[in-house]
Motif scaffolding. Structure first.
Motif, PDB file in Angstrom:
ATOM      1  N   TRP A   1      55.641 104.507  27.979  1.00  0.00           N
ATOM      2  CA  TRP A   1      56.869 105.177  28.448  1.00  0.00           C
ATOM      3  C   TRP A   1      56.741 105.637  29.891  1.00  0.00           C
ATOM      4  O   TRP A   1      57.716 105.634  30.646  1.00  0.00           O
ATOM      5  CB  TRP A   1      57.222 106.333  27.523  1.00  0.00           C
ATOM      6  CG  TRP A   1      57.639 105.854  26.165  1.00  0.00           C
ATOM      7  CD1 TRP A   1      56.949 106.004  24.990  1.00  0.00           C
ATOM      8  CD2 TRP A   1      58.821 105.102  25.842  1.00  0.00           C
ATOM      9  NE1 TRP A   1      57.645 105.401  23.968  1.00  0.00           N
ATOM     10  CE2 TRP A   1      58.793 104.841  24.456  1.00  0.00           C
ATOM     11  CE3 TRP A   1      59.905 104.623  26.600  1.00  0.00           C
ATOM     12  CZ2 TRP A   1      59.795 104.139  23.801  1.00  0.00           C
ATOM     13  CZ3 TRP A   1      60.912 103.916  25.949  1.00  0.00           C
ATOM     14  CH2 TRP A   1      60.852 103.676  24.572  1.00  0.00           C
ATOM     15  N   LYS A   2      55.518 106.031  30.302  1.00  0.00           N
ATOM     16  CA  LYS A   2      55.265 106.435  31.681  1.00  0.00           C
ATOM     17  C   LYS A   2      55.524 105.254  32.631  1.00  0.00           C
ATOM     18  O   LYS A   2      56.074 105.416  33.706  1.00  0.00           O
ATOM     19  CB  LYS A   2      53.810 106.918  31.786  1.00  0.00           C
ATOM     20  CG  LYS A   2      53.478 107.596  33.052  1.00  0.00           C
ATOM     21  CD  LYS A   2      52.094 108.246  33.078  1.00  0.00           C
ATOM     22  CE  LYS A   2      51.048 107.767  32.099  1.00  0.00           C
ATOM     23  NZ  LYS A   2      49.776 108.483  32.287  1.00  0.00           N
ATOM     24  N   ASN A   3      55.116 104.078  32.190  1.00  0.00           N
ATOM     25  CA  ASN A   3      55.212 102.879  33.034  1.00  0.00           C
ATOM     26  C   ASN A   3      56.529 102.122  32.885  1.00  0.00           C
ATOM     27  O   ASN A   3      56.766 101.150  33.601  1.00  0.00           O
ATOM     28  CB  ASN A   3      54.044 101.937  32.724  1.00  0.00           C
ATOM     29  CG  ASN A   3      52.713 102.533  33.152  1.00  0.00           C
ATOM     30  OD1 ASN A   3      52.620 103.158  34.200  1.00  0.00           O
ATOM     31  ND2 ASN A   3      51.703 102.376  32.318  1.00  0.00           N
TER      32      ASN A   3
ATOM     33  N   ASN B   1      52.120 112.907  31.648  1.00  0.00           N
ATOM     34  CA  ASN B   1      50.899 112.874  32.463  1.00  0.00           C
ATOM     35  C   ASN B   1      49.966 114.051  32.191  1.00  0.00           C
ATOM     36  O   ASN B   1      48.954 114.193  32.873  1.00  0.00           O
ATOM     37  CB  ASN B   1      51.283 112.860  33.949  1.00  0.00           C
ATOM     38  CG  ASN B   1      51.830 111.517  34.387  1.00  0.00           C
ATOM     39  OD1 ASN B   1      51.093 110.552  34.538  1.00  0.00           O
ATOM     40  ND2 ASN B   1      53.141 111.439  34.580  1.00  0.00           N
ATOM     41  N   TYR B   2      50.313 114.910  31.224  1.00  0.00           N
ATOM     42  CA  TYR B   2      49.488 116.080  30.936  1.00  0.00           C
ATOM     43  C   TYR B   2      48.064 115.686  30.574  1.00  0.00           C
ATOM     44  O   TYR B   2      47.844 114.729  29.822  1.00  0.00           O
ATOM     45  CB  TYR B   2      50.046 116.853  29.726  1.00  0.00           C
ATOM     46  CG  TYR B   2      51.190 117.799  29.989  1.00  0.00           C
ATOM     47  CD1 TYR B   2      51.459 118.313  31.247  1.00  0.00           C
ATOM     48  CD2 TYR B   2      52.006 118.202  28.937  1.00  0.00           C
ATOM     49  CE1 TYR B   2      52.509 119.205  31.457  1.00  0.00           C
ATOM     50  CE2 TYR B   2      53.062 119.087  29.124  1.00  0.00           C
ATOM     51  CZ  TYR B   2      53.305 119.585  30.387  1.00  0.00           C
ATOM     52  OH  TYR B   2      54.342 120.455  30.574  1.00  0.00           O
TER      53      TYR B   2
ATOM     54  N   LEU C   1      49.794 118.028  22.678  1.00  0.00           N
ATOM     55  CA  LEU C   1      50.862 117.752  21.726  1.00  0.00           C
ATOM     56  C   LEU C   1      52.110 117.254  22.453  1.00  0.00           C
ATOM     57  O   LEU C   1      52.728 116.266  22.038  1.00  0.00           O
ATOM     58  CB  LEU C   1      51.192 119.002  20.907  1.00  0.00           C
ATOM     59  CG  LEU C   1      52.426 118.893  19.994  1.00  0.00           C
ATOM     60  CD1 LEU C   1      52.292 117.742  19.004  1.00  0.00           C
ATOM     61  CD2 LEU C   1      52.672 120.209  19.265  1.00  0.00           C
ATOM     62  N   LEU C   2      52.488 117.909  23.537  1.00  0.00           N
ATOM     63  CA  LEU C   2      53.722 117.550  24.238  1.00  0.00           C
ATOM     64  C   LEU C   2      53.642 116.166  24.866  1.00  0.00           C
ATOM     65  O   LEU C   2      54.638 115.434  24.891  1.00  0.00           O
ATOM     66  CB  LEU C   2      54.079 118.612  25.277  1.00  0.00           C
ATOM     67  CG  LEU C   2      54.647 119.899  24.668  1.00  0.00           C
ATOM     68  CD1 LEU C   2      54.628 121.036  25.679  1.00  0.00           C
ATOM     69  CD2 LEU C   2      56.065 119.681  24.136  1.00  0.00           C
ATOM     70  N   ARG C   3      52.470 115.782  25.363  1.00  0.00           N
ATOM     71  CA  ARG C   3      52.318 114.424  25.901  1.00  0.00           C
ATOM     72  C   ARG C   3      52.668 113.387  24.829  1.00  0.00           C
ATOM     73  O   ARG C   3      53.445 112.451  25.057  1.00  0.00           O
ATOM     74  CB  ARG C   3      50.891 114.193  26.413  1.00  0.00           C
ATOM     75  CG  ARG C   3      50.721 112.809  27.056  1.00  0.00           C
ATOM     76  CD  ARG C   3      49.316 112.593  27.573  1.00  0.00           C
ATOM     77  NE  ARG C   3      48.355 112.468  26.487  1.00  0.00           N
ATOM     78  CZ  ARG C   3      47.404 113.360  26.197  1.00  0.00           C
ATOM     79  NH1 ARG C   3      47.286 114.472  26.898  1.00  0.00           N
ATOM     80  NH2 ARG C   3      46.590 113.156  25.193  1.00  0.00           N
ATOM     81  N   ILE C   4      52.125 113.585  23.639  1.00  0.00           N
ATOM     82  CA  ILE C   4      52.353 112.683  22.514  1.00  0.00           C
ATOM     83  C   ILE C   4      53.783 112.823  21.989  1.00  0.00           C
ATOM     84  O   ILE C   4      54.421 111.833  21.602  1.00  0.00           O
ATOM     85  CB  ILE C   4      51.335 113.001  21.390  1.00  0.00           C
ATOM     86  CG1 ILE C   4      49.890 112.851  21.900  1.00  0.00           C
ATOM     87  CG2 ILE C   4      51.570 112.143  20.171  1.00  0.00           C
ATOM     88  CD1 ILE C   4      49.516 111.492  22.413  1.00  0.00           C
TER      89      ILE C   4
END
Length: 124
Positions: free
Chosen positions: A11-13, A50-51, A64-67
């Motif tokens: 999702w980042k990419n 990116n956390y 948790l929030l990254r996932i």
């Protein structure tokens, strides 16, 4: 039908693949961030992807929030057959964050991480 899910890295990419959310949406507008974690509320969803984590409660919340951000992007996408609904993910994440418990956050993170690694075909 087979369940699918994509990772935070995916999702980042692939920001153009996001449906229903924007990279600039704030963590605190999607999830209920408790007062003890308030420094996370004004971060964007892209920043959350990116956390890095840490051993303390705020580190567990970041993990948790990254996932969780990947999970909501999976659940919101019409071409991804994710095992959980968007509403259930947000509810479970809010509950884990409210607990301020590293154990509760880690438990949910492990479940969502497993779902986010199911892979699939988003292009159909």
């Amino acid at each position: 039908s087979r369940y699918e899910g994509f990772t935070p890295g995916f999702w980042k990419n692939h920001p153009r693949s996001w449906v229903g959310f924007n990279t600039t949406d704030l963590v605190g507008d999607v999830f209920d961030i408790p007062a003890g974690l308030s420094e996370l509320a004004d971060d964007t969803l892209m920043q959350a992807l990116n956390y890095g984590g840490g051993r303390d409660v705020i580190g567990a919340a970041r993990n948790l929030l990254r996932i969780a951000v990947a999970a909501i992007l999976n659940a919101a996408h019409p071409n991804v057959t994710y095992p959980m609904s968007l509403g259930d993910i947000i509810e479970d994440v809010n509950e884990a964050l409210a607990s301020m418990s590293r154990t509760a956050m880690g438990r949910l993170q492990a479940i969502l991480d497993e779902y986010n690694n199911l892979e699939g075909d988003i292009s159909r």
